[in-house]
Scaffold this motif. Structure first.
Motif, short mmCIF file in Angstrom:
data_model
loop_
_atom_site.label_atom_id
_atom_site.label_comp_id
_atom_site.label_asym_id
_atom_site.label_seq_id
_atom_site.Cartn_x
_atom_site.Cartn_y
_atom_site.Cartn_z
N SER A 30 -11.21 7.29 -2.65
CA SER A 30 -11.38 6.94 -4.06
C SER A 30 -12.34 5.79 -4.27
N GLY A 31 -12.75 5.15 -3.23
CA GLY A 31 -13.67 4.03 -3.35
C GLY A 31 -12.97 2.69 -3.40
N ILE A 32 -13.64 1.71 -3.98
CA ILE A 32 -13.14 0.34 -4.00
C ILE A 32 -12.21 0.14 -5.18
N LYS A 33 -11.07 -0.49 -4.90
CA LYS A 33 -10.07 -0.77 -5.92
C LYS A 33 -9.61 -2.22 -5.82
N THR A 34 -9.11 -2.74 -6.93
CA THR A 34 -8.57 -4.09 -6.98
C THR A 34 -7.10 -4.06 -6.55
N ALA A 35 -6.68 -5.09 -5.82
CA ALA A 35 -5.28 -5.23 -5.41
C ALA A 35 -4.93 -6.70 -5.39
N ALA A 36 -3.64 -6.99 -5.50
CA ALA A 36 -3.15 -8.35 -5.41
C ALA A 36 -2.54 -8.56 -4.04
N ILE A 37 -2.79 -9.72 -3.46
CA ILE A 37 -2.10 -10.12 -2.24
C ILE A 37 -0.89 -10.91 -2.69
N VAL A 38 0.30 -10.37 -2.41
CA VAL A 38 1.53 -10.98 -2.89
C VAL A 38 2.46 -11.35 -1.75
N GLU A 39 3.22 -12.39 -1.99
CA GLU A 39 4.26 -12.82 -1.04
C GLU A 39 5.61 -12.47 -1.64
N LEU A 40 6.44 -11.76 -0.88
CA LEU A 40 7.77 -11.37 -1.33
C LEU A 40 8.78 -12.45 -0.96
N GLU A 41 9.97 -12.35 -1.51
CA GLU A 41 11.02 -13.35 -1.27
C GLU A 41 11.34 -13.54 0.20
N ASP A 42 11.24 -12.48 1.00
CA ASP A 42 11.58 -12.58 2.42
C ASP A 42 10.43 -13.16 3.25
N GLY A 43 9.32 -13.53 2.58
CA GLY A 43 8.19 -14.13 3.28
C GLY A 43 7.13 -13.14 3.71
N SER A 44 7.40 -11.86 3.55
CA SER A 44 6.40 -10.86 3.93
C SER A 44 5.27 -10.82 2.89
N VAL A 45 4.11 -10.37 3.32
CA VAL A 45 2.92 -10.29 2.47
C VAL A 45 2.48 -8.85 2.41
N THR A 46 2.07 -8.41 1.20
CA THR A 46 1.64 -7.03 1.02
C THR A 46 0.57 -6.95 -0.06
N LEU A 47 -0.10 -5.81 -0.12
CA LEU A 47 -1.07 -5.54 -1.17
C LEU A 47 -0.39 -4.69 -2.25
N ILE A 48 -0.63 -5.04 -3.50
CA ILE A 48 -0.02 -4.32 -4.62
C ILE A 48 -1.10 -3.99 -5.65
N HIS A 49 -1.07 -2.78 -6.17
CA HIS A 49 -2.00 -2.41 -7.22
C HIS A 49 -1.59 -3.08 -8.54
N PRO A 50 -2.54 -3.46 -9.37
CA PRO A 50 -2.24 -4.18 -10.62
C PRO A 50 -1.25 -3.45 -11.53
N GLN A 51 -1.25 -2.13 -11.54
CA GLN A 51 -0.34 -1.37 -12.40
C GLN A 51 1.12 -1.58 -12.05
N SER A 52 1.40 -2.07 -10.86
CA SER A 52 2.78 -2.28 -10.41
C SER A 52 3.24 -3.72 -10.56
N ILE A 53 2.47 -4.53 -11.30
CA ILE A 53 2.79 -5.96 -11.44
C ILE A 53 3.15 -6.28 -12.88
N LYS A 54 4.22 -7.05 -13.05
CA LYS A 54 4.57 -7.60 -14.35
C LYS A 54 4.69 -9.11 -14.17
N PHE A 55 3.78 -9.85 -14.82
CA PHE A 55 3.83 -11.30 -14.73
C PHE A 55 5.01 -11.84 -15.52
N LEU A 56 5.57 -12.94 -15.05
CA LEU A 56 6.65 -13.59 -15.78
C LEU A 56 6.06 -14.33 -16.97
N SER A 57 6.80 -14.40 -18.06
CA SER A 57 6.30 -15.03 -19.28
C SER A 57 6.28 -16.55 -19.11
#
Length: 70
Positions: A30-57
Protein backbone atom coordinates in the motif's frame (compact mmCIF):
# COMPACT_ATOMS: atom_id res chain seq x y z
CA UNK A 1 6.25 15.61 25.06
CA UNK A 2 4.31 12.40 25.63
CA UNK A 3 0.60 12.41 24.83
CA UNK A 4 -1.87 10.21 26.72
CA UNK A 5 -4.37 8.26 24.63
CA UNK A 6 -6.42 5.11 24.31
CA UNK A 7 -5.74 2.47 21.68
CA UNK A 8 -9.11 1.33 20.37
CA UNK A 9 -9.50 -2.38 19.65
CA UNK A 10 -11.80 -3.99 17.08
CA UNK A 11 -13.84 -5.33 20.00
CA UNK A 12 -14.40 -1.74 21.30
CA UNK A 13 -11.79 -2.26 24.05
CA UNK A 14 -9.57 0.61 25.18
CA UNK A 15 -5.91 0.23 26.15
CA UNK A 16 -4.07 3.06 27.91
CA UNK A 17 -0.99 4.28 26.07
CA UNK A 18 1.44 7.16 25.65
CA UNK A 19 2.33 8.41 22.19
CA UNK A 20 6.06 9.04 21.92
CA UNK A 21 6.14 10.29 18.32
CA UNK A 22 4.77 9.89 14.80
CA UNK A 23 6.61 8.03 12.07
CA UNK A 24 6.07 6.70 8.57
CA UNK A 25 6.23 3.05 7.57
CA UNK A 26 6.37 1.40 4.15
CA UNK A 27 4.17 -1.67 4.20
CA UNK A 28 5.24 -2.68 0.71
CA UNK A 29 1.91 -3.14 -1.03
CA UNK A 30 0.00 0.00 0.00
CA UNK A 31 2.99 2.31 0.19
CA UNK A 32 3.99 4.71 2.93
CA UNK A 33 1.63 5.27 5.85
CA UNK A 34 1.70 7.29 9.06
CA UNK A 35 1.87 5.46 12.40
CA UNK A 36 2.33 6.38 16.04
CA UNK A 37 5.05 4.86 18.20
CA UNK A 38 3.25 4.19 21.47
CA UNK A 39 4.21 2.83 24.87
CA UNK A 40 1.66 0.58 26.57
CA UNK A 41 1.11 0.27 30.33
CA UNK A 42 3.24 -2.88 30.51
CA UNK A 43 6.20 -1.01 29.00
CA UNK A 44 5.99 -2.60 25.57
CA UNK A 45 6.27 -0.41 22.47
CA UNK A 46 4.25 -0.82 19.28
CA UNK A 47 3.19 0.95 16.10
CA UNK A 48 -0.45 2.03 15.87
CA UNK A 49 -2.36 3.49 12.94
CA UNK A 50 -3.94 6.92 13.67
CA UNK A 51 -7.49 5.56 13.17
CA UNK A 52 -7.04 3.39 16.27
CA UNK A 53 -6.08 6.27 18.58
CA UNK A 54 -8.31 8.38 20.80
CA UNK A 55 -6.51 11.19 22.59
CA UNK A 56 -7.54 11.99 26.14
CA UNK A 57 -9.30 15.33 26.56
CA UNK A 58 -7.77 18.32 28.28
CA UNK A 59 -4.90 19.42 26.04
CA UNK A 60 -7.12 21.90 24.21
CA UNK A 61 -7.47 23.85 27.46
CA UNK A 62 -3.83 24.88 27.00
CA UNK A 63 -4.60 26.73 23.75
CA UNK A 64 -6.37 29.98 23.00
CA UNK A 65 -8.97 29.75 20.26
CA UNK A 66 -9.58 33.51 20.12
CA UNK A 67 -13.10 33.19 21.51
CA UNK A 68 -14.53 36.54 22.41
CA UNK A 69 -11.94 38.34 20.27
CA UNK A 70 -12.94 40.45 17.30
Amino acid sequence: ELRACYILGNDKSKTKALINCWTTIDDGESGIKTAAIVELEDGSVTLIHPQSIKFLSGIFNEYSWGEGEE
